[in-house]
Design an enzyme around this catalytic site. Structure first.
Site, short mmCIF file in Angstrom:
data_model
loop_
_atom_site.label_atom_id
_atom_site.label_comp_id
_atom_site.label_asym_id
_atom_site.label_seq_id
_atom_site.Cartn_x
_atom_site.Cartn_y
_atom_site.Cartn_z
N PRO A 2 36.68 41.08 47.13
CG PRO A 2 35.28 41.62 48.87
CD PRO A 2 35.90 42.14 47.64
CD GLU A 3 40.27 37.06 43.82
OE1 GLU A 3 40.56 35.87 43.59
OE2 GLU A 3 40.97 38.01 43.41
NE ARG A 112 34.52 50.76 41.73
CZ ARG A 112 35.33 50.14 40.88
NH1 ARG A 112 36.41 49.52 41.33
NH2 ARG A 112 35.08 50.13 39.60
#
Length: 275
Positions: A2-3, A112
């Site tokens: 997510p940017e 992750r």
DNA sequence: AGTGTATCCTGCAGGC
DNA sequence: TGCCTGCAGGATACAC
């Protein structure tokens, strides 16, 4: 990860509905997502009220009563999901859950687990925020200011864009897309950009970020909006992840190179390398 | 100052 | 089918 556009999408969904709700209970299923012990995390957050939902760079910022700040960095695969109907259904890879009053459950899930949920005092958060570069969509970042920042670095421009202390919120997808639109080679030294290239790059960066926000972000695999939706900007990517495909502008084959150990995508014709 | 490398993790695609 | 390798939206620490 997510940017910026992905986090902005989440913020726009949560900001209208979360303020005023109170955290009744906290479940920490994955303690390594926190910057502290689950015990102190729970104790500090239980009973506090959400005052404001915002964003700084790629970080989701919850301002709470106390006052304190909960900063959520989503890493590569983090998701912030609002279960507003209290279904109680747990998302895959659920890491932390907040049961809210009068209703709703806010989950943080992360396959992750590169993401982090960190608590700050307002002043400590201000200090952390001050270590980040300017917001690319902010008014303060003029072409002249952008050029001035660029001029102090000899790093490849793609690496420069990823450095959060230079400009905040840009990740690999949008760095590559902005460089393609501005017709600048990713390996070009930041300080070697002309004033016109810098202005073009800033305009391209802003355009691509705005378009991505409009599309609710880019879902490649993991990213979801706070309501579980997918981002539509994946269909608008011009070079990112498109190695071997024709350049949308000139049909030359898009190439992948490696810079600082990370993939960069470019059209070798549109983005000619400057020696 | 900047790069390469490693680390934190898991999942998946592709090659054999 | 199964195993192995490489790769992934991020950030950080280290040696050089």
């Amino acid at each position: 990860m997510p940017e910026l556009p992905e986090v902005e999408t989440i913020v726009r969904q949560l900001a209208p509905v979360l303020p005023g709700r109170r955290i009744r209970s906290v479940v920490v299923a994955r303690p390594d997502l926190l910057g502290e012990s689950p015990r102190s995390f729970r104790a500090a957050l239980r009973g506090s009220t959400i005052l404001e939902v915002g964003r700084r760079a790629k970080i989701l910022v919850l301002s709470l009563s106390g006052p304190q700040v909960l900063a959520v960095g989503l890493g590569m695969t983090g998701r912030v999901l609002l279960d507003d109907s209290d279904s109680g259904e747990l998302p895959p890879y659920r890491g932390v859950s907040f049961t809210l009053e009068p209703s709703g459950i806010l989950h943080y899930a992360d396959a992750r687990r590169f993401g982090r949920l960190r608590r700050y005092s307002p002043s400590a958060w201000e200090e952390a925020s001050a270590r980040l570069g300017p917001e690319p969509l902010g008014r303060g970042l003029t072409p002249a200011a952008f050029l001035e920042r660029l001029s102090r670095s000899r790093a490849p421009i793609r690496s420069w864009l990823l450095d959060q202390s230079r400009v905040a919120g840009v990740g690999n997808i949008y760095a590559n897309e902005a460089l393609f639109r501005a017709r600048i080679h990713p390996a070009q030294a930041a300080g070697a950009l002309t004033a016109s290239q810098a202005a073009q790059l800033l305009a391209s960066l802003r355009a691509v970020l705005r378009e991505a926000i409009r599309a609710q972000g880019t879902t490649l695999r993991d990213y979801r909006t706070a309501r579980g939706g997918r981002g539509g900007f994946s269909f608008s990517l011009r070079v990112y992840g498109r190695e071997g495909s024709p350049c949308p502008a000139c049909k030359t084959t898009v190439r992948r190179i490696v810079l600082s150990n990370r993939s960069a995508f470019l059209c070798p014709r549109c983005q000619a390398e400057v020696p």
